[in-house]
Scaffold this active site. Sequence first.
Site, PDB file in Angstrom:
ATOM      1  N   GLY A 114     -22.452 -30.342  -2.642  1.00  0.00           N
ATOM      2  CA  GLY A 114     -22.227 -28.992  -2.116  1.00  0.00           C
ATOM      3  C   GLY A 114     -20.771 -28.603  -2.227  1.00  0.00           C
ATOM      4  O   GLY A 114     -20.200 -28.006  -1.309  1.00  0.00           O
ATOM      5  N   SER A 165     -21.976 -32.572  12.207  1.00  0.00           N
ATOM      6  CA  SER A 165     -21.801 -31.305  12.933  1.00  0.00           C
ATOM      7  C   SER A 165     -21.728 -31.560  14.435  1.00  0.00           C
ATOM      8  O   SER A 165     -22.299 -32.545  14.934  1.00  0.00           O
ATOM      9  CB  SER A 165     -22.993 -30.388  12.650  1.00  0.00           C
ATOM     10  OG  SER A 165     -22.971 -29.262  13.504  1.00  0.00           O
ATOM     11  N   TYR A 174     -31.883 -29.251  12.686  1.00  0.00           N
ATOM     12  CA  TYR A 174     -30.509 -29.490  12.203  1.00  0.00           C
ATOM     13  C   TYR A 174     -29.818 -30.553  13.066  1.00  0.00           C
ATOM     14  O   TYR A 174     -29.140 -31.449  12.553  1.00  0.00           O
ATOM     15  CB  TYR A 174     -29.771 -28.153  12.263  1.00  0.00           C
ATOM     16  CG  TYR A 174     -28.381 -28.124  11.679  1.00  0.00           C
ATOM     17  CD1 TYR A 174     -28.181 -28.051  10.301  1.00  0.00           C
ATOM     18  CD2 TYR A 174     -27.254 -28.115  12.509  1.00  0.00           C
ATOM     19  CE1 TYR A 174     -26.891 -27.988   9.771  1.00  0.00           C
ATOM     20  CE2 TYR A 174     -25.975 -28.051  11.991  1.00  0.00           C
ATOM     21  CZ  TYR A 174     -25.795 -27.986  10.621  1.00  0.00           C
ATOM     22  OH  TYR A 174     -24.516 -27.920  10.101  1.00  0.00           O
ATOM     23  N   LYS A 180     -28.355 -34.072  11.650  1.00  0.00           N
ATOM     24  CA  LYS A 180     -26.929 -34.417  11.760  1.00  0.00           C
ATOM     25  C   LYS A 180     -26.726 -35.604  12.702  1.00  0.00           C
ATOM     26  O   LYS A 180     -25.836 -36.430  12.477  1.00  0.00           O
ATOM     27  CB  LYS A 180     -26.123 -33.201  12.225  1.00  0.00           C
ATOM     28  CG  LYS A 180     -26.125 -32.035  11.224  1.00  0.00           C
ATOM     29  CD  LYS A 180     -25.497 -32.404   9.889  1.00  0.00           C
ATOM     30  CE  LYS A 180     -25.211 -31.172   9.034  1.00  0.00           C
ATOM     31  NZ  LYS A 180     -24.659 -31.517   7.709  1.00  0.00           N
TER      32      LYS A 180
HETATM   33  P1  NAP Z   1     -22.169 -23.195   2.794  1.00  0.00           P
HETATM   34  O1  NAP Z   1     -20.985 -22.325   2.708  1.00  0.00           O
HETATM   35  O2  NAP Z   1     -23.519 -22.587   3.040  1.00  0.00           O
HETATM   36  O3  NAP Z   1     -22.235 -24.114   1.478  1.00  0.00           O
HETATM   37  C1  NAP Z   1     -23.283 -25.021   1.322  1.00  0.00           C
HETATM   38  C2  NAP Z   1     -23.039 -25.862   0.104  1.00  0.00           C
HETATM   39  O4  NAP Z   1     -24.097 -26.830  -0.002  1.00  0.00           O
HETATM   40  C3  NAP Z   1     -23.053 -25.066  -1.195  1.00  0.00           C
HETATM   41  O5  NAP Z   1     -22.117 -25.645  -2.077  1.00  0.00           O
HETATM   42  C4  NAP Z   1     -24.490 -25.283  -1.697  1.00  0.00           C
HETATM   43  O6  NAP Z   1     -24.632 -25.197  -3.118  1.00  0.00           O
HETATM   44  C5  NAP Z   1     -24.723 -26.716  -1.268  1.00  0.00           C
HETATM   45  N1  NAP Z   1     -26.132 -27.054  -1.171  1.00  0.00           N
HETATM   46  C6  NAP Z   1     -27.065 -26.534  -0.329  1.00  0.00           C
HETATM   47  N2  NAP Z   1     -28.253 -27.115  -0.549  1.00  0.00           N
HETATM   48  C7  NAP Z   1     -28.071 -28.031  -1.545  1.00  0.00           C
HETATM   49  C8  NAP Z   1     -28.917 -28.926  -2.216  1.00  0.00           C
HETATM   50  N3  NAP Z   1     -30.221 -29.016  -1.917  1.00  0.00           N
HETATM   51  N4  NAP Z   1     -28.393 -29.697  -3.200  1.00  0.00           N
HETATM   52  C9  NAP Z   1     -27.071 -29.607  -3.532  1.00  0.00           C
HETATM   53  N5  NAP Z   1     -26.214 -28.766  -2.928  1.00  0.00           N
HETATM   54  C10 NAP Z   1     -26.719 -27.980  -1.939  1.00  0.00           C
HETATM   55  O7  NAP Z   1     -22.013 -24.272   3.977  1.00  0.00           O
HETATM   56  P2  NAP Z   1     -20.696 -24.848   4.688  1.00  0.00           P
HETATM   57  O8  NAP Z   1     -20.468 -24.087   5.935  1.00  0.00           O
HETATM   58  O9  NAP Z   1     -19.606 -25.007   3.711  1.00  0.00           O
HETATM   59  O10 NAP Z   1     -21.269 -26.280   5.145  1.00  0.00           O
HETATM   60  C11 NAP Z   1     -20.944 -27.485   4.476  1.00  0.00           C
HETATM   61  C12 NAP Z   1     -21.413 -28.633   5.359  1.00  0.00           C
HETATM   62  O11 NAP Z   1     -20.775 -28.545   6.625  1.00  0.00           O
HETATM   63  C13 NAP Z   1     -22.909 -28.637   5.649  1.00  0.00           C
HETATM   64  O12 NAP Z   1     -23.395 -29.964   5.668  1.00  0.00           O
HETATM   65  C14 NAP Z   1     -22.998 -28.045   7.032  1.00  0.00           C
HETATM   66  O13 NAP Z   1     -24.164 -28.458   7.700  1.00  0.00           O
HETATM   67  C15 NAP Z   1     -21.746 -28.597   7.646  1.00  0.00           C
HETATM   68  N6  NAP Z   1     -21.255 -27.852   8.805  1.00  0.00           N
HETATM   69  C16 NAP Z   1     -20.867 -26.554   8.689  1.00  0.00           C
HETATM   70  C17 NAP Z   1     -20.395 -25.884   9.802  1.00  0.00           C
HETATM   71  C18 NAP Z   1     -19.935 -24.461   9.749  1.00  0.00           C
HETATM   72  O14 NAP Z   1     -19.656 -23.896  10.820  1.00  0.00           O
HETATM   73  N7  NAP Z   1     -19.817 -23.836   8.587  1.00  0.00           N
HETATM   74  C19 NAP Z   1     -20.348 -26.540  11.044  1.00  0.00           C
HETATM   75  C20 NAP Z   1     -20.745 -27.859  11.118  1.00  0.00           C
HETATM   76  C21 NAP Z   1     -21.195 -28.510   9.985  1.00  0.00           C
HETATM   77  P3  NAP Z   1     -24.936 -23.766  -3.869  1.00  0.00           P
HETATM   78  O15 NAP Z   1     -23.610 -23.063  -3.903  1.00  0.00           O
HETATM   79  O16 NAP Z   1     -25.441 -24.157  -5.215  1.00  0.00           O
HETATM   80  O17 NAP Z   1     -25.948 -23.065  -3.028  1.00  0.00           O
END
Ligand code: NAP
Length: 242
Positions: A8, A140, A153, A157
């Site tokens: 990702g 998370s 979720y 996590k």
């Molecule tokens: P995001 O902006 O939605 O980006 C998600 C990324 O994951 C994208 O690069 C997407 O690829 C990729 N992805 C999704 N499904 C996939 C799959 N099946 N195979 C390969 N790649 C996949 O999310 P983010 O906020 O950066 O989150 C990144 C991580 O941090 C996640 O694990 C999320 O649970 C965790 N997190 C986020 C937050 C927050 O507040 N944002 C808080 C706690 C934890 P594409 O571009 O090809 O779709």
Amino acid sequence: MRYALVTGGSRGIGRAISLKLGEMGYHVLVNYVSNEAAALQTLSLLEAAGGSGELLRFDVGDKEAVASAISSWQQAHPDAYIEVLVNNAGIRRDNLMIWLEESEWDTVLRTNLDSFYHVTRAVLQPMVLKKYGRIVNVASLSGLKGLPGQVNYSAAKGGLIAATKALAQEVARKNITVNAVAPGFISSDMTDGLDEKALSKDIPAARFGRPEEVAAVVGFLASKEASYVTGECISINGGLYC
Ligand code: NAP
């Protein structure tokens, strides 16, 4: 050349982590599943900053796709190995338990937790043979505290944090560290629809975090300097503790 894989890595937190690892001298394998334009943009940013990388497309929840992509890469680079793995790819499909569809449970567990098994299994053996590796799992706050509307979720996590602690103990003697980070609210596509102003009232820092603030901690855990930190889960949440 030293190699790092960021699942990702095309957007949000994964992009910031890819750029951080590029800055640290790694050739970054930027994984994504569908958004090729965003992945190409990450690659351009990496190169513009003087780093290097390549795209590696696969669905982290698809066992065959993961095995095939990583073994093809390994065959094309017989003398290389992935020494840093960041399991970052993730999705959320929020719903209250009474309405939570089986498909919402399955897809979240598959993408956030099964992915850890598939990808880590595929890169672990070379790390063990080379006696060096860094694995960082992006968990998370939801996996520590549990959040209503996120039973799926939180389960994924929370499982990822427990798996981090267990694997850390299995491979510590091989100079492989396994750690997790637990971000709170971070500005990205994932949190785009949320009411930042209202939610920030409960955050001591009074704002959402930035992807770069998560990447800084991941960069430390991926560095040689973090050699005695393992099985840990570091919160990055502006003081929003459980
Ligand atoms: P995001 O902006 O939605 O980006 C998600 C990324 O994951 C994208 O690069 C997407 O690829 C990729 N992805 C999704 N499904 C996939 C799959 N099946 N195979 C390969 N790649 C996949 O999310 P983010 O906020 O950066 O989150 C990144 C991580 O941090 C996640 O694990 C999320 O649970 C965790 N997190 C986020 C937050 C927050 O507040 N944002 C808080 C706690 C934890 P594409 O571009 O090809 O779709």
